[in-house]
Design a protein around this motif. Structure first.
Motif, PDB file in Angstrom:
ATOM      1  N   GLY A 198       4.151  -8.596   1.973  1.00 57.59           N
ATOM      2  CA  GLY A 198       4.610  -8.872   2.589  1.00 57.59           C
ATOM      3  C   GLY A 198       6.117  -9.260   2.997  1.00 57.59           C
ATOM      4  O   GLY A 198       6.354  -9.638   4.572  1.00 57.59           O
ATOM      5  N   GLU A 199       6.348  -9.494   2.236  1.00 58.16           N
ATOM      6  CA  GLU A 199       8.652  -9.431   2.256  1.00 58.16           C
ATOM      7  C   GLU A 199       8.631  -8.103   2.574  1.00 58.16           C
ATOM      8  O   GLU A 199      10.230  -8.407   3.303  1.00 58.16           O
ATOM      9  N   THR A 200       8.386  -7.083   2.750  1.00 56.27           N
ATOM     10  CA  THR A 200       8.833  -5.921   3.265  1.00 56.27           C
ATOM     11  C   THR A 200       8.023  -4.581   4.938  1.00 56.27           C
ATOM     12  O   THR A 200       8.124  -4.035   5.427  1.00 56.27           O
ATOM     13  N   ARG A 255      -9.399  -4.827   4.579  1.00 50.79           N
ATOM     14  CA  ARG A 255      -9.001  -4.660   3.278  1.00 50.79           C
ATOM     15  C   ARG A 255      -8.251  -3.648   3.286  1.00 50.79           C
ATOM     16  O   ARG A 255      -8.782  -2.047   3.930  1.00 50.79           O
ATOM     17  N   THR A 256      -6.878  -3.359   2.435  1.00 54.17           N
ATOM     18  CA  THR A 256      -6.489  -1.701   2.389  1.00 54.17           C
ATOM     19  C   THR A 256      -6.459  -1.443   1.158  1.00 54.17           C
ATOM     20  O   THR A 256      -6.347  -2.151   0.421  1.00 54.17           O
ATOM     21  N   THR A 257      -4.596  -0.452   1.100  1.00 51.56           N
ATOM     22  CA  THR A 257      -4.113  -0.001   0.200  1.00 51.56           C
ATOM     23  C   THR A 257      -3.124  -0.068  -0.223  1.00 51.56           C
ATOM     24  O   THR A 257      -3.092   0.038   0.624  1.00 51.56           O
ATOM     25  N   CYS A 258      -3.158  -0.519  -1.736  1.00 53.86           N
ATOM     26  CA  CYS A 258      -1.614  -0.547  -1.836  1.00 53.86           C
ATOM     27  C   CYS A 258      -0.032   0.661  -1.292  1.00 53.86           C
ATOM     28  O   CYS A 258      -0.692   2.232  -1.439  1.00 53.86           O
ATOM     29  N   ALA A 259       0.660   0.424  -1.321  1.00 51.72           N
ATOM     30  CA  ALA A 259       1.610   1.261  -0.805  1.00 51.72           C
ATOM     31  C   ALA A 259       2.103   2.206  -1.551  1.00 51.72           C
ATOM     32  O   ALA A 259       3.129   2.823  -1.968  1.00 51.72           O
ATOM     33  N   TYR A 260       2.560   1.772  -3.258  1.00 56.07           N
ATOM     34  CA  TYR A 260       3.081   1.948  -4.685  1.00 56.07           C
ATOM     35  C   TYR A 260       2.100   2.572  -5.465  1.00 56.07           C
ATOM     36  O   TYR A 260       2.540   4.345  -5.174  1.00 56.07           O
ATOM     37  N   CYS A 261       2.332   2.700  -6.141  1.00 57.99           N
ATOM     38  CA  CYS A 261       1.876   3.588  -7.060  1.00 57.99           C
ATOM     39  C   CYS A 261       0.272   4.061  -6.886  1.00 57.99           C
ATOM     40  O   CYS A 261      -0.758   3.464  -6.217  1.00 57.99           O
ATOM     41  N   GLY A 262       0.415   5.207  -8.191  1.00 56.46           N
ATOM     42  CA  GLY A 262      -1.144   6.363  -7.750  1.00 56.46           C
ATOM     43  C   GLY A 262      -2.151   5.198  -8.385  1.00 56.46           C
ATOM     44  O   GLY A 262      -3.338   5.626  -8.240  1.00 56.46           O
ATOM     45  N   VAL A 263      -1.568   4.053  -8.911  1.00 56.77           N
ATOM     46  CA  VAL A 263      -3.144   3.032  -9.292  1.00 56.77           C
ATOM     47  C   VAL A 263      -4.244   3.072  -8.700  1.00 56.77           C
ATOM     48  O   VAL A 263      -5.316   2.292  -8.172  1.00 56.77           O
ATOM     49  N   GLY A 264      -3.602   2.972  -7.059  1.00 54.79           N
ATOM     50  CA  GLY A 264      -4.217   2.649  -6.010  1.00 54.79           C
ATOM     51  C   GLY A 264      -5.016   1.539  -5.730  1.00 54.79           C
ATOM     52  O   GLY A 264      -6.431   1.132  -5.304  1.00 54.79           O
ATOM     53  N   CYS A 265      -4.496   0.356  -6.152  1.00 52.84           N
ATOM     54  CA  CYS A 265      -4.710  -0.787  -5.771  1.00 52.84           C
ATOM     55  C   CYS A 265      -5.256  -1.534  -4.794  1.00 52.84           C
ATOM     56  O   CYS A 265      -4.534  -1.128  -3.834  1.00 52.84           O
ATOM     57  N   GLY A 266      -6.773  -2.308  -4.509  1.00 52.97           N
ATOM     58  CA  GLY A 266      -7.340  -2.701  -3.253  1.00 52.97           C
ATOM     59  C   GLY A 266      -6.227  -3.565  -2.665  1.00 52.97           C
ATOM     60  O   GLY A 266      -6.358  -5.059  -3.924  1.00 52.97           O
ATOM     61  N   ILE A 267      -6.218  -4.062  -1.398  1.00 53.69           N
ATOM     62  CA  ILE A 267      -5.316  -5.383  -0.517  1.00 53.69           C
ATOM     63  C   ILE A 267      -6.635  -6.175  -0.094  1.00 53.69           C
ATOM     64  O   ILE A 267      -6.771  -5.109   0.339  1.00 53.69           O
ATOM     65  N   ARG A 268      -6.815  -7.211   0.007  1.00 51.69           N
ATOM     66  CA  ARG A 268      -6.981  -7.978   0.928  1.00 51.69           C
ATOM     67  C   ARG A 268      -5.351  -8.423   1.735  1.00 51.69           C
ATOM     68  O   ARG A 268      -5.209  -9.780   1.344  1.00 51.69           O
ATOM     69  N   ALA A 269      -5.570  -8.133   2.923  1.00 55.99           N
ATOM     70  CA  ALA A 269      -4.018  -8.974   3.688  1.00 55.99           C
ATOM     71  C   ALA A 269      -4.645  -9.712   5.324  1.00 55.99           C
ATOM     72  O   ALA A 269      -5.682  -9.064   5.592  1.00 55.99           O
ATOM     73  N   THR A 270      -4.113 -10.655   4.790  1.00 54.26           N
ATOM     74  CA  THR A 270      -4.614 -11.641   6.538  1.00 54.26           C
ATOM     75  C   THR A 270      -3.116 -11.245   7.498  1.00 54.26           C
ATOM     76  O   THR A 270      -1.847 -12.444   6.774  1.00 54.26           O
ATOM     77  N   VAL A 271      -3.069 -10.995   8.629  1.00 57.84           N
ATOM     78  CA  VAL A 271      -2.253 -11.458   8.957  1.00 57.84           C
ATOM     79  C   VAL A 271      -2.159 -12.370   9.577  1.00 57.84           C
ATOM     80  O   VAL A 271      -3.004 -13.522  10.029  1.00 57.84           O
ATOM     81  N   THR A 272      -0.779 -13.589   9.550  1.00 57.81           N
ATOM     82  CA  THR A 272      -0.691 -14.627  10.020  1.00 57.81           C
ATOM     83  C   THR A 272       0.623 -14.484  10.946  1.00 57.81           C
ATOM     84  O   THR A 272       0.899 -16.214  11.596  1.00 57.81           O
ATOM     85  N   GLY A 273       0.726 -13.773  11.671  1.00 61.56           N
ATOM     86  CA  GLY A 273       2.198 -13.611  12.759  1.00 61.56           C
ATOM     87  C   GLY A 273       2.065 -12.220  13.265  1.00 61.56           C
ATOM     88  O   GLY A 273       1.722 -10.960  12.546  1.00 61.56           O
ATOM     89  N   GLU A 274       3.144 -12.556  14.109  1.00 63.36           N
ATOM     90  CA  GLU A 274       3.148 -10.733  14.198  1.00 63.36           C
ATOM     91  C   GLU A 274       4.279 -10.013  13.661  1.00 63.36           C
ATOM     92  O   GLU A 274       3.355  -8.397  14.219  1.00 63.36           O
ATOM     93  N   ARG A 275       4.521 -10.118  12.768  1.00 58.94           N
ATOM     94  CA  ARG A 275       4.490  -9.345  11.264  1.00 58.94           C
ATOM     95  C   ARG A 275       5.010 -10.052  10.648  1.00 58.94           C
ATOM     96  O   ARG A 275       5.535 -10.120   9.844  1.00 58.94           O
ATOM     97  N   THR A 276       3.824 -11.340  10.177  1.00 60.16           N
ATOM     98  CA  THR A 276       3.540 -11.515   8.939  1.00 60.16           C
ATOM     99  C   THR A 276       2.529 -11.218   7.760  1.00 60.16           C
ATOM    100  O   THR A 276       1.682 -10.786   9.189  1.00 60.16           O
ATOM    101  N   VAL A 277       2.629 -11.507   7.627  1.00 65.05           N
ATOM    102  CA  VAL A 277       1.335 -10.725   6.401  1.00 65.05           C
ATOM    103  C   VAL A 277       0.909 -11.678   4.925  1.00 65.05           C
ATOM    104  O   VAL A 277       1.759 -11.878   4.168  1.00 65.05           O
ATOM    105  N   GLU A 278      -0.701 -12.449   4.638  1.00 70.01           N
ATOM    106  CA  GLU A 278      -0.326 -13.479   3.125  1.00 70.01           C
ATOM    107  C   GLU A 278      -1.386 -11.608   2.414  1.00 70.01           C
ATOM    108  O   GLU A 278      -1.851 -11.554   3.030  1.00 70.01           O
ATOM    109  N   ILE A 279      -0.684 -11.483   1.485  1.00 68.39           N
ATOM    110  CA  ILE A 279      -0.885 -10.162   0.647  1.00 68.39           C
ATOM    111  C   ILE A 279      -2.073 -11.076  -0.674  1.00 68.39           C
ATOM    112  O   ILE A 279      -1.957 -11.821  -1.274  1.00 68.39           O
ATOM    113  N   ALA A 280      -3.565 -10.508  -0.926  1.00 70.49           N
ATOM    114  CA  ALA A 280      -4.096 -10.805  -2.456  1.00 70.49           C
ATOM    115  C   ALA A 280      -4.805  -9.625  -2.685  1.00 70.49           C
ATOM    116  O   ALA A 280      -4.911  -8.895  -1.972  1.00 70.49           O
TER     117      ALA A 280
END
Length: 865
Positions: free
Chosen positions: A51-53, A6-31
């Protein structure tokens, strides 16, 4: 089974919560995180594609002194020595920090403590100065403290929403979806914006006011409420103070007809808005950059606050003024004192506050007065008064107004340090030392969103290369400057606990910002922290304000005269964000899907203005102001007011030869907040007619931008696309092509030349240019970068046989084009936006494309009729 973090989005001040599932060395699924109060599982297009960034392309991974790699010890020692020497020779005010809403609260805290408590200067300011400092100044004038009284829960019970200077559907899509959900239950939406934006498309009423006339509009509304008996006299008497002549000043020029003339809107529409507001007690007024980014921004904020205070629409469910901030941790920066105009923890520079903070920090020196705000700070750099500058997590060579002057200042500064995640930025080019900072997905700390909710950002990946957190970098410099004990932090949790203790230190309730109990529980409690909102859910419900007498203030504000167009500069330039991009695109520019909606920087022009200035829709034009000029692709837009232009803020020298919006605005600021006025710059426009146009497709990202008149970088799967136009010969462009088997075709009659480079049996590059002919759509050629075999129709730019054309991408979340949507509407007899979503998915994720879907639906119905 992999566990979501559980983490928080990197962008605007809305501050959306994210569930990030790491799938590889530098890959992640975002929900989206369904348990986070800000977004309840929803994400916008930018958050969806985080996840593309997270790859390491373009990253700064090692300390650099000049062009040479250095050890951390050598780089940090140099920074500490240079700052110490500068302070010793020229005093503490000869150095400065320029920081960012991209920092976490813990990063901000350490930087602010070092500058204000140990160096002894307040010359630390943040790029949040550019987006929300007028809201800060307005809150302090009206409430006594920088407090946002609204929460997102207010959106669920309001009966009227007034959006002022905010294209919420694009800039805060998750907030907009909560607004739309309430509107579907019967609430009304009024949008006040010079442009007919996507947000305005779905409004019950759109007032396209003249830029800069907001004070007149709000003063007129307050006068109407007084005349209509809609003031809350009991609330005013008990909880609000006003100067004796406040109402006399208000009445002057606030009648309906005078306001309609000043704002250049229809009087009947104005009356409709005024009557709707007066009759709807549960009103939330949301305001953003259109209000803040003005030389009258603070007055505009206070005009809104006056309205809510006088009508008692504050401290009650569904009734509040609501500043929605731009950056993910602009609020956290405000809380710790990241602005030059505040000391720390919502304290000012009064003697008691200074003594209190100095005592708490056991600081050898404390800043005596506010420091230089952003525009003045860089002016001081250019004038030689600031001789050592540290820029953290921001790109002022792009984002500051009159950016050419900022670049000249950076070039002249004797010592510049840049901490960043990206190796090559416009600002980093001027750095003597570059320090590799942790990026989103590697950071660990807290952020505060627009409604005061504090959330955790958690690391998903180990730190790459030699990158380190910003707080660690700052504290290591502080320790090398001689303050080891005061900066003995081992982890972010240590800083968080100190920040919480300062918020409650000698605080008897006079300051509303306080985090009692948040420092308890140790490291485990910090690691497990759940989102929480400081100050509670009903700020000011008791009618008490953090002022000497406990009352809020009505602040007299008057509409300033709006100048007529200038002969040499007859147009008015506005600037802002695109839906799927963020600031200077150092992160979003890596995501191919986010480039689909607006691939190039456009200047939006009303069609009749386009005719007047001999522009071509889709052609090129040069926009000029007294500060500078830049090229843009022309887009005719009926939603533009006549005589006005709109350009985006995102493109840099790294990504385009044009679209450099930071070169254009005046460095004029609001006298109270110091926030620049980005929204109303005198300008002119002229057509530019290149000899040829084309595009360059590469299976890699070139080290340098192609050298021609117009070159715009577009991220695509497996490579890079450059949209091009120019006047000279093409030999310099051909020189950018990689080695390999060369396939060519030429049509001299149309001035068309097509070249493909094949290496190891696969497409490595394609250059298509023409003077008078047509260029093929890009999608099929882009797909060939990943194709295992080279298609025989490569130079035709299309697949063998007939290929379906999806049209421009409308729904980025699901990669759905205009023609696909239109075909579904016709073929399946779809009658509303919800039906489109059910049929093909468009608009069912972040919803920011819903206004566009509604417009397409309306156009299809018109064609059918």
């Amino acid at each position: 089974m992999m566990t979501a973090i559980r983490t928080t989005c990197a962008y605007c001040g809305v501050g959306c919560g994210i569930r990030a599932t790491v799938t590889g060395e530098r890959t992640v699924e975002i929900a989206g995180d369904p348990d986070h109060p800000a977004n309840r599982g929803r994400l916008c297009s930018k958050g969806t594609h985080l996840g593309e960034t997270v790859g390491l392309e373009g990253r700064l991974l090692h300390p650099m002194i000049g062009a040479k790699r250095a050890s951390w010890d050598k780089a940090l020692d140099l920074v500490a020595r240079k700052f110490k020497e500068t302070i010793a020779r020229h005093g503490p005010n000869s150095v400065a920090f320029y920081v960012s809403g991209q920092l976490l609260t813990e990063d901000y805290y350490v930087a602010n403590k070092l500058m204000k408590g140990f160096i002894g200067s307040a010359n630390i300011d943040t790029n949040s100065r550019l987006c929300m400092s007028s809201a800060v100044a307005g809150h302090i004038r009206g409430f006594g403290e920088d407090v946002v009284p609204a929460t997102y829960d207010d959106l669920d019970v309001a009966d009227l929403f007034v959006l002022v200077g905010s294209n919420t559907a694009w800039c805060h899509p998750i907030v907009y979806q909560r607004i739309r959900a309430r509107c579907e239950a019967g609430a009304k939406l009024v949008v006040i914006d010079p442009r007919r934006t996507e947000t305005a498309e779905e409004a019950d009423l759109h007032l396209a006011i003249r830029p800069g006339s907001d004070v007149a509009l709000m003063n007129g509304l307050l006068q109407h409420c007084r005349d209509a008996g809609a003031l809350d006299e009991a609330w005013l008497a008990a909880h609000v103070a006003a100067p004796e002549d406040f109402w006399d000043q208000l009445g002057e020029g606030s009648d309906l007809w005078s306001v309609a003339k000043t704002c250049d809107v229809d009087a009947a529409d104005l009356r409709r808005f005024y009557e709707l507001f007066a009759a709807t007690p549960r009103t939330v007024t949301l305001f953003s950059q259109g209000i803040n980014q003005s030389t009258s921004g603070t007055d505009q904020v206070n005009a809104i606050l006056n309205l809510h205070l006088a009508t008692g629409r504050i401290g009650k469910p569904g009734a509040a003024p609501f500043s929605i901030t731009g950056q993910p941790n602009a609020m956290g920066g405000r809380e710790v004192g990241g602005l030059a105009s505040t000391l720390a923890a919502h304290m000012d520079f009064g003697p008691e506050a200074r003594a209190r903070v100095q005592r708490f920090w056991a600081a050898p020196a404390i800043a005596e007065k506010p420091g230089l705000k952003a525009v003045d700070l860089f002016r001081a750099v250019g004038e030689g008064r600031i001789k050592a500058l540290w820029v953290m997590a921001t790109n002022p060579a792009v984002s500051m107004p009159d950016a050419n002057r900022v670049r000249e200042a950076l070039a002249a500064c004797p010592f510049v340090v840049v901490s960043d995640v990206i190796e090559k930025t416009d600002t980093g080019a001027f750095a003597h030392v570059r320090l590799p900072a942790a990026a989103w997905g590697e950071k660990d700390g807290t952020v505060t969103n627009s409604d005061r909710t504090i959330s955790r950002q958690r690391a998903l990946f180990p730190l790459p290369g030699e990158a380190m957190p910003d707080w660690w970098i700052v504290k290591e410099v502080a320790r090398r400057m001689g303050w080891k004990n005061a900066f003995a932090y081992d982890r972010a949790a240590d800083i968080w606990r100190e920040h919480c203790r300062l918020s409650t230190y000698d605080n008897d309730g006079a300051r509303l910002f306080a985090l009692p109990g948040a420092a308890q529980g140790g490291n485990a409690a910090y690691d497990d922290m759940q989102p929480f909102r400081w100050g509670g859910d009903a700020m000011f419900a008791d009618g008490r304000f953090p002022t000497d007498d406990g009352r809020a203030r009505l602040v007299p504000v008057a509409q300033k005269p709006l100048p007529a167009p200038l002969e040499k500069w007859p147009l008015t330039l506005n600037s802002g964000r695109y839906r799927d991009q963020w600031h200077t695109m150092t992160r979003t520019g890596l995501a191919p899907k986010l480039a689909r909606h607006r691939a190039e920087p456009l200047v939006e022009v009303h069609p009749r203005d386009g005719e007047q200035w001999d522009l071509a829709d889709g052609g090129l034009a040069r926009v000029a102001t007294p500060q500078g000029e830049s090229l843009y692709r022309v887009a005719f837009a009926e939603g533009q007011r006549r005589g006005e232009l709109f350009v985006p803020i995102h493109w840099t020298d790294r990504t385009a030869s044009g679209g450099r919006t930071g070169l254009l605005p005046r460095p004029l600021v609001d006298p109270h907040s110091g926030q620049p006025g980005f929204k109303r710059t005198p300008a002119r426009i002229e057509a530019v007619s290149p000899r040829w146009r084309g595009f360059l497709l590469l299976n890699h990202d070139p080290a340098e931008r192609p050298g021609c008149l117009w070159a715009t970088r577009v991220a695509v799967p497996s490579g890079t696309l450059w949209e091009l136009a120019g006047d000279g010969d093409l030999k310099s462009l051909e020189a950018t092509l990689p080695k390999g088997e060369r396939i060519e075709a030429e049509d001299r009659a149309r001035g068309t030349r097509r070249i493909a480079i094949v290496a190891s049996g696969r497409l490595a590059a394609a250059l298509f240019v023409t003077e008078t002919g047509e260029l093929p759509p890009r999608d099929w050629l882009i797909a060939q970068l990943a194709a295992p075999d080279v298609a025989p129709t490569l130079l035709a730019g299309r697949a063998p046989g007939a290929a379906a054309d999806r049209g421009p991408i409308v729904c980025v979340c699901f990669d759905i084009g205009l023609k696909t949507i239109a075909a579904a509407i016709r073929d399946q007899s779809l009658t509303d936006v919800a039906a489109i979503g059910a049929a093909i998915g468009a608009g069912t994720n972040c919803g920011s494309c819903r206004p566009a879907l509604a417009r397409i639906l309306s156009e299809e119905k018109s064609h059918a009729a």
